[in-house]
Write a protein that holds these residues in place. Structure first.
Motif, mmCIF file in Angstrom:
data_model
loop_
_atom_site.group_PDB
_atom_site.id
_atom_site.type_symbol
_atom_site.label_atom_id
_atom_site.label_comp_id
_atom_site.label_asym_id
_atom_site.label_seq_id
_atom_site.Cartn_x
_atom_site.Cartn_y
_atom_site.Cartn_z
ATOM 1 N N HIS A 177 28.468 2.221 11.807
ATOM 2 C CA HIS A 177 27.193 2.055 11.107
ATOM 3 C C HIS A 177 26.958 0.627 10.635
ATOM 4 N N MET A 178 27.867 -0.284 10.886
ATOM 5 C CA MET A 178 27.747 -1.655 10.394
ATOM 6 C C MET A 178 26.717 -2.439 11.210
ATOM 7 N N ASN A 179 26.019 -3.356 10.547
ATOM 8 C CA ASN A 179 25.057 -4.231 11.206
ATOM 9 C C ASN A 179 25.593 -5.648 11.397
ATOM 10 N N SER A 180 26.722 -5.942 10.788
ATOM 11 C CA SER A 180 27.341 -7.263 10.952
ATOM 12 C C SER A 180 28.842 -7.127 10.727
ATOM 13 N N VAL A 217 33.674 -16.448 11.310
ATOM 14 C CA VAL A 217 32.459 -16.457 12.132
ATOM 15 C C VAL A 217 31.736 -15.148 11.886
ATOM 16 N N GLN A 218 30.506 -15.219 11.368
ATOM 17 C CA GLN A 218 29.711 -14.024 11.077
ATOM 18 C C GLN A 218 28.914 -13.636 12.316
ATOM 19 N N VAL A 219 28.985 -12.375 12.713
ATOM 20 C CA VAL A 219 28.291 -11.865 13.892
ATOM 21 C C VAL A 219 27.327 -10.770 13.452
ATOM 22 N N GLN A 220 26.041 -10.947 13.749
ATOM 23 C CA GLN A 220 25.019 -9.966 13.425
ATOM 24 C C GLN A 220 24.717 -9.098 14.641
ATOM 25 N N LYS A 221 24.378 -7.845 14.399
ATOM 26 C CA LYS A 221 23.989 -6.957 15.487
ATOM 27 C C LYS A 221 22.632 -7.392 16.020
ATOM 28 N N PRO A 222 22.495 -7.632 17.324
ATOM 29 C CA PRO A 222 21.218 -8.123 17.864
ATOM 30 C C PRO A 222 20.098 -7.097 17.685
ATOM 31 N N LEU A 223 18.892 -7.601 17.510
ATOM 32 C CA LEU A 223 17.732 -6.724 17.433
ATOM 33 C C LEU A 223 17.517 -6.044 18.779
ATOM 34 N N GLY A 224 17.312 -4.747 18.754
ATOM 35 C CA GLY A 224 17.116 -4.006 19.971
ATOM 36 C C GLY A 224 18.392 -3.606 20.688
ATOM 37 N N TYR A 225 19.550 -3.957 20.123
ATOM 38 C CA TYR A 225 20.822 -3.574 20.736
ATOM 39 C C TYR A 225 21.028 -2.078 20.551
ATOM 40 N N GLN A 226 21.136 -1.344 21.635
ATOM 41 C CA GLN A 226 21.166 0.108 21.591
ATOM 42 C C GLN A 226 22.538 0.682 21.254
ATOM 43 N N LYS A 227 23.569 -0.140 21.306
ATOM 44 C CA LYS A 227 24.916 0.365 21.064
ATOM 45 C C LYS A 227 25.348 0.034 19.644
ATOM 46 N N ASP A 228 26.541 0.533 19.244
ATOM 47 C CA ASP A 228 27.032 0.276 17.896
ATOM 48 C C ASP A 228 27.898 -0.982 17.882
ATOM 49 N N MET A 229 28.468 -1.303 16.700
ATOM 50 C CA MET A 229 29.251 -2.518 16.544
ATOM 51 C C MET A 229 30.565 -2.463 17.308
ATOM 52 N N VAL A 230 31.076 -1.267 17.538
ATOM 53 C CA VAL A 230 32.303 -1.153 18.331
ATOM 54 C C VAL A 230 32.047 -1.642 19.753
ATOM 55 N N SER A 231 30.920 -1.255 20.313
ATOM 56 C CA SER A 231 30.571 -1.704 21.666
ATOM 57 C C SER A 231 30.296 -3.194 21.695
ATOM 58 N N LEU A 232 29.637 -3.711 20.639
ATOM 59 C CA LEU A 232 29.370 -5.134 20.586
ATOM 60 C C LEU A 232 30.677 -5.928 20.539
ATOM 61 N N MET A 233 31.625 -5.478 19.736
ATOM 62 C CA MET A 233 32.910 -6.163 19.652
ATOM 63 C C MET A 233 33.641 -6.097 20.990
ATOM 64 N N THR A 234 33.504 -4.979 21.697
ATOM 65 C CA THR A 234 34.120 -4.859 23.010
ATOM 66 C C THR A 234 33.524 -5.850 23.991
ATOM 67 N N ASP A 235 32.221 -6.116 23.864
ATOM 68 C CA ASP A 235 31.548 -7.046 24.771
ATOM 69 C C ASP A 235 31.972 -8.495 24.523
ATOM 70 N N ILE A 236 32.217 -8.854 23.265
ATOM 71 C CA ILE A 236 32.461 -10.263 22.963
ATOM 72 C C ILE A 236 33.949 -10.623 22.900
ATOM 73 N N GLU A 237 34.837 -9.643 22.697
ATOM 74 C CA GLU A 237 36.245 -9.998 22.514
ATOM 75 C C GLU A 237 36.908 -10.451 23.809
ATOM 76 N N GLN A 238 36.288 -10.171 24.973
ATOM 77 C CA GLN A 238 36.853 -10.606 26.242
ATOM 78 C C GLN A 238 36.357 -11.978 26.676
ATOM 79 N N LEU A 239 35.470 -12.588 25.886
ATOM 80 C CA LEU A 239 34.972 -13.917 26.218
ATOM 81 C C LEU A 239 36.079 -14.955 25.985
#
Length: 362
Positions: A177-180, A217-239
C-alpha cells in the motif's frame, strides 16, 4: 607473523553493480532475538552447579513447572548447561516458518556435544516473544584428553540448531500500500546516490527518484503505475549503476594487513627505508675427552654468532606524480620492506601530503 596484503580489484575500476547490491530498502531489515535456556543430555560435560548457581536455579524452576519439587535438594547433575540462544528474525517472516539459532554456553560447561535445547522463548528488543527454539545441537568443535595431555579443536561450547526456532509472531510491515520508499545506500556517497536516481528516472521515463543525501534515495510511485511498490522495486533493483568510491587506505596494525583502494594517488616523492638489525645465535657444543684419555671431562662449550645488518643496500625509491595503485605497489615492493615498515611509510606519506587518500586504522 605479520602478513601484508595489498589488494587490487579483480574487476575494472568502474564496473557496474545492480542497485539491489548497493542499497537496502528502508524498513526491510532483520531483527535480533535472544533467549536464555538449558541444554540437557550432556555426557558429564555440563555446568558444575557449585560454580554456576544460575544453572541450578533454572533447573529447579523448570522442574517445578513440570510438577517436580527439588527445593532444598542437593543436586549434583553435570549433564545440564545454561546457554544463551540468539537468532535473526528475517524481514517478512511469517508465523509458522522456521529460522536457525545459535547456542553459546554461559557457565563452565566443557562440551555441548550431544545436548538438546529445551523449549526457549526468543525475545525481541521490545520484550515480546517472537519465536520459540528447541532441538538437538550441532557442534563443529570437540575436545578430548587424559591426565597428561588434552586437545581441543574448534569451540565445543557453541553450536547451531538449523531450523531450530519456530516463529510465533510476525512483524507488521507491508509494502503493497506504500506510495514511496527510501533506498539506503550501504556505502553512502553523493555521486553514487545521484547515479542511482538518474538510472531509475531514465528507466521509468519520469523523475520519480530523488537523492535526499549521500545515504538515501527517495523513490515515488509513478502516476498511472498499475502495479504496487513490490513490483516497482522488482523493476528497478536489477538496473546497473557504476558506484563511486573514496580513495582510502585501510590498515590493521594488529595483523599487519594493508588494503589500498584503486583511486589512491601519490604525488612525486622519494622514499628511503633502513633498519639496524642485530641477530645473535647461540649454538653450544659438547666437548668430550678422547677415548683413551686418563683425565678430562665432558663440558659444554658456548658458541655465539653475531650478525649485524645496517641496511646499507637499501636506496631511495622515487614515485612519480599521479601514480596509480599498481605503480604504488611496485614502488613499495621495490624497497623490500616488511608490513610494519610499510604501514609507517604510508602514514608518513599521508603526513607529508603526498598520499591523496583517507587512511583508516582498524
Amino acid at each position: 607473523m605479520s602478513v601484508v596484503m595489498i589488494l587490487q580489484a579483480a574487476l575494472p575500476a568502474h564496473s557496474a553493480s545492480r542497485i539491489k547490491d548497493l542499497v537496502s530498502v528502508e524498513g526491510v531489515r532483520e531483527n535480533q532475538l535472544v533467549g536464555y535456556g538449558l541444554v540437557v543430555g550432556l555426557n558429564g560435560t555440563g555446568d558444575s552447579l557449585r560454580n554456576a548457581p544460575f544453572t541450578q536455579q533454572s533447573l529447579t524452576a523448570m522442574l517445578e513447572r513440570l510438577g517436580v519439587n527439588t527445593r532444598d535438594a542437593n543436586m549434583k547433575t553435570d549433564n545440564t548447561a545454561a546457554v544463551m540462544v540468539t537468532a535473526s528474525l528475517p524481514p517478512f517472516a511469517r508465523k509458522g516458518s522456521r529460522i536457525d539459532v545459535s547456542i553459546s554456553s554461559l557457565g563452565d560447561a566443557d562440551d555441548l556435544r550431544g545436548g538438546t535445547l529445551i523449549v526457549t522463548p526468543l525475545l525481541g528488543a521490545d520484550g515480546e516473544v517472537y519465536a520459540v527454539a528447541q532441538g538437538s545441537l550441532q557442534i563443529a568443535g570437540f575436545s578430548a584428553g587424559g591426565d597428561a595431555e588434552s586437545i581441543t579443536t574448534g569451540v565445543p561450547t557453541s553450536g547451531r540448531i538449523p531450523n531450530g526456532a519456530l516463529i510465533e509472531r510476525e512483524l507488521n510491515f507491508s509494502m503493497g500500500h506504500m506510495n514511496s520508499l527510501a533506498l539506503s545506500l550501504r556505502t553512502p556517497d553523493f555521486t553514487t546516490a545521484r547515479r542511482i536516481a538518474a538510472v531509475i528516472n531514465e528507466e521509468m521515463g519520469m523523475n520519480i527518484a530523488n537523492p535526499l543525501d549521500p545515504a538515501t534515495v527517495q523513490v515515488q510511485k509513478p502516476l498511472g503505475y498499475q502495479k504496487d511498490m513490490v513490483s516497482l522495486m522488482t523493476d528497478i533493483e536489477q538496473l546497473y549503476v557504476t558506484p563511486d568510491q573514496k580513495a582510502r587506505v585501510v590498515i590493521d596494525e594488529k595483523s599487519g594487513i594493508i588494503v589500498i583502494g584503486h583511486e589512491v594517488r601519490v604525488s612525486e616523492v622519494a622514499i628511503a627505508q633502513g633498519n639496524l638489525t642485530i641477530r645473535v645465535t647461540e649454538t653450544p657444543q659438547v666437548s668430550q675427552p678422547g677415548p683413551l684419555a686418563q683425565v678430562g671431562q665432558t663440558a659444554v662449550v658456548p658458541r655465539t654468532e653475531v650478525e649485524v645488518d645496517t641496511g646499507e643496500g637499501k636506496k631511495l625509491a622515487l614515485l612519480n606524480p599521479g601514480v596509480n595503485l599498481q605503480d604504488l605497489v611496485d614502488g613499495l615492493n621495490a624497497l623490500g620492506i616488511g608490513p610494519r615498515d610499510m604501514i609507517a611509510i604510508l602514514q608518513a606519506l599521508k603526513v607529508s601530503g603526498a598520499l591523496h587518500a583517507e587512511i583508516e586504522v582498524m
